[in-house]
Design a protein around this motif. Sequence first.
Motif, mmCIF file in Angstrom:
data_model
loop_
_atom_site.group_PDB
_atom_site.id
_atom_site.type_symbol
_atom_site.label_atom_id
_atom_site.label_comp_id
_atom_site.label_asym_id
_atom_site.label_seq_id
_atom_site.Cartn_x
_atom_site.Cartn_y
_atom_site.Cartn_z
ATOM 1 N N THR A 22 -65.836 81.072 6.255
ATOM 2 C CA THR A 22 -67.288 81.105 6.117
ATOM 3 C C THR A 22 -67.823 79.689 6.287
ATOM 4 N N LYS A 23 -68.768 79.524 7.206
ATOM 5 C CA LYS A 23 -69.344 78.204 7.466
ATOM 6 C C LYS A 23 -70.867 78.307 7.445
ATOM 7 N N ILE A 24 -71.486 77.484 6.615
ATOM 8 C CA ILE A 24 -72.946 77.405 6.538
ATOM 9 C C ILE A 24 -73.340 75.997 6.959
ATOM 10 N N GLU A 25 -74.128 75.887 8.033
ATOM 11 C CA GLU A 25 -74.442 74.579 8.601
ATOM 12 C C GLU A 25 -75.934 74.470 8.916
ATOM 13 N N ASN A 26 -76.501 73.298 8.633
ATOM 14 C CA ASN A 26 -77.889 72.989 9.008
ATOM 15 C C ASN A 26 -78.871 74.057 8.505
ATOM 16 N N CYS A 27 -78.805 74.360 7.241
ATOM 17 C CA CYS A 27 -79.687 75.365 6.642
ATOM 18 C C CYS A 27 -80.420 74.780 5.445
ATOM 19 N N PHE A 28 -81.516 75.432 5.033
ATOM 20 C CA PHE A 28 -82.206 74.979 3.826
ATOM 21 C C PHE A 28 -82.842 76.141 3.082
ATOM 22 N N ASN A 29 -83.102 75.902 1.801
ATOM 23 C CA ASN A 29 -83.723 76.896 0.934
ATOM 24 C C ASN A 29 -84.781 76.241 0.061
ATOM 25 N N THR A 30 -85.931 76.913 -0.070
ATOM 26 C CA THR A 30 -86.963 76.461 -1.007
ATOM 27 C C THR A 30 -87.336 77.554 -2.002
ATOM 28 N N GLY A 31 -86.672 78.720 -1.927
ATOM 29 C CA GLY A 31 -86.978 79.817 -2.844
ATOM 30 C C GLY A 31 -86.357 79.609 -4.208
ATOM 31 N N THR A 32 -86.904 80.285 -5.217
ATOM 32 C CA THR A 32 -86.349 80.249 -6.565
ATOM 33 C C THR A 32 -85.112 81.136 -6.626
ATOM 34 N N ILE A 33 -84.007 80.604 -7.146
ATOM 35 C CA ILE A 33 -82.734 81.330 -7.183
ATOM 36 C C ILE A 33 -82.321 81.575 -8.635
ATOM 37 N N SER A 34 -82.035 82.846 -8.967
ATOM 38 C CA SER A 34 -81.670 83.188 -10.346
ATOM 39 C C SER A 34 -80.434 84.080 -10.347
ATOM 40 N N GLY A 35 -79.451 83.741 -11.199
ATOM 41 C CA GLY A 35 -78.244 84.545 -11.308
ATOM 42 C C GLY A 35 -77.246 83.867 -12.219
ATOM 43 N N THR A 36 -76.157 84.580 -12.561
ATOM 44 C CA THR A 36 -75.100 83.975 -13.368
ATOM 45 C C THR A 36 -74.523 82.763 -12.645
ATOM 46 N N TYR A 37 -74.271 82.937 -11.349
ATOM 47 C CA TYR A 37 -73.852 81.838 -10.485
ATOM 48 C C TYR A 37 -74.924 81.694 -9.407
ATOM 49 N N ALA A 38 -75.734 80.672 -9.541
ATOM 50 C CA ALA A 38 -76.890 80.509 -8.657
ATOM 51 C C ALA A 38 -76.817 79.178 -7.935
ATOM 52 N N SER A 39 -77.184 79.209 -6.666
ATOM 53 C CA SER A 39 -77.160 77.990 -5.864
ATOM 54 C C SER A 39 -78.227 78.065 -4.792
ATOM 55 N N GLY A 40 -78.697 76.893 -4.380
ATOM 56 C CA GLY A 40 -79.667 76.849 -3.309
ATOM 57 C C GLY A 40 -79.122 77.362 -1.994
ATOM 58 N N ILE A 41 -77.801 77.318 -1.814
ATOM 59 C CA ILE A 41 -77.208 77.747 -0.545
ATOM 60 C C ILE A 41 -76.308 78.966 -0.722
ATOM 61 N N VAL A 42 -75.190 78.847 -1.452
ATOM 62 C CA VAL A 42 -74.274 79.974 -1.669
ATOM 63 C C VAL A 42 -73.983 80.119 -3.155
ATOM 64 N N GLY A 43 -74.165 81.336 -3.678
ATOM 65 C CA GLY A 43 -73.927 81.564 -5.102
ATOM 66 C C GLY A 43 -72.481 81.303 -5.494
ATOM 67 N N SER A 44 -71.536 81.967 -4.815
ATOM 68 C CA SER A 44 -70.108 81.757 -5.053
ATOM 69 C C SER A 44 -69.369 81.760 -3.728
ATOM 70 N N MET A 45 -68.502 80.765 -3.560
ATOM 71 C CA MET A 45 -67.668 80.648 -2.363
ATOM 72 C C MET A 45 -66.268 80.336 -2.862
ATOM 73 N N THR A 46 -65.408 81.346 -2.890
ATOM 74 C CA THR A 46 -64.144 81.210 -3.609
ATOM 75 C C THR A 46 -62.967 80.786 -2.751
ATOM 76 N N ASN A 47 -63.099 80.802 -1.443
ATOM 77 C CA ASN A 47 -61.976 80.443 -0.583
ATOM 78 C C ASN A 47 -62.081 78.987 -0.148
ATOM 79 N N PRO A 48 -61.036 78.198 -0.368
ATOM 80 C CA PRO A 48 -61.098 76.766 -0.024
ATOM 81 C C PRO A 48 -61.198 76.490 1.473
ATOM 82 N N ARG A 49 -60.975 77.504 2.302
ATOM 83 C CA ARG A 49 -61.098 77.326 3.747
ATOM 84 C C ARG A 49 -62.498 77.689 4.253
ATOM 85 N N SER A 50 -63.430 77.763 3.348
ATOM 86 C CA SER A 50 -64.836 77.956 3.711
ATOM 87 C C SER A 50 -65.613 76.706 3.335
ATOM 88 N N SER A 51 -66.786 76.519 3.959
ATOM 89 C CA SER A 51 -67.492 75.260 3.717
ATOM 90 C C SER A 51 -68.989 75.372 3.944
#
Length: 268
Positions: A145-174
């Motif tokens: 999984t690759k997320i590149e050149n992106c942005f967020n300005t929305g309000t994010i709510s959750g147990t695991y919350a992030s401006g880009i990805v809530g949870s990314m569990t594989n070390p080969r993703s970025s």
Amino acid sequence: AKLTENITLTGEWTPISNKSAIASAYSGTFDGDKHTISGLSGSNGLFGFVNGATIKNLKVEGTISGASANVGGIVGKTQTGTKIENCAFTGSVSSTSTGNTAGVGGIVGKVNTGSLTITNCYNTANVTSSKNAGGILGYSGAAGTKIENCFNTGTISGTYASGIVGSMTNPRSSISNCYWTQPAVGKGSGAGKINKDGNVDSIASVIDKLGDAFTTDASDNVILKWEAGSEVKKDPHITISGTKTMNQTNDGSKQSTTLEAKQVDIDN
């Protein structure tokens, strides 16, 4: 498939490819061709499930409120080599699912299997999850999984919350070269390689870093360059045209010329 004009939806939307079986999931190329789909309302995004698809040059506006473990503004769940580029979502997206891998995202809810690349996309929608919430992607457990050149300005709510990805569990993703204004604290969870300097006061302050896919509108909001369309920032000035030189004579005759002054982008 290619859009030829903007579309306004009415009523409850049934997502394209709303079955999770790989054979039934959308696997083609969907080119928004620089158009907007507005009025989206339902329990999941424009697409329910995609398999090895490409989605590009599209903006979606709507309100998504569901209960499944994978809810996204544009795609609920991806699998097998999916690409999403030059896309945006505005409005709101939420799910009440409490599963550990439940994901809610402005662009994509959850990566099932296979790689996912999201490039040059943004979200301004409020994203709410009972578990994993991200401005771009809710949950990814898959490698590649690759997320590149992106942005967020929305309000994010959750147990695991992030401006880009809530949870990314594989070390080969970025995640790389991505920025967010909210939440102020929270880079998500997991072993994925997440850039550490993505929280900024304003996206406009990092537009040069985001690259050529983005520009600003007349109100200095950062948008995809294709959204600007024929919109051009005003440049108030006066142009003067006519003969630029006059020659002196010896017979005493008077020389004359005509100059035309024209106001450009100046309101009367």
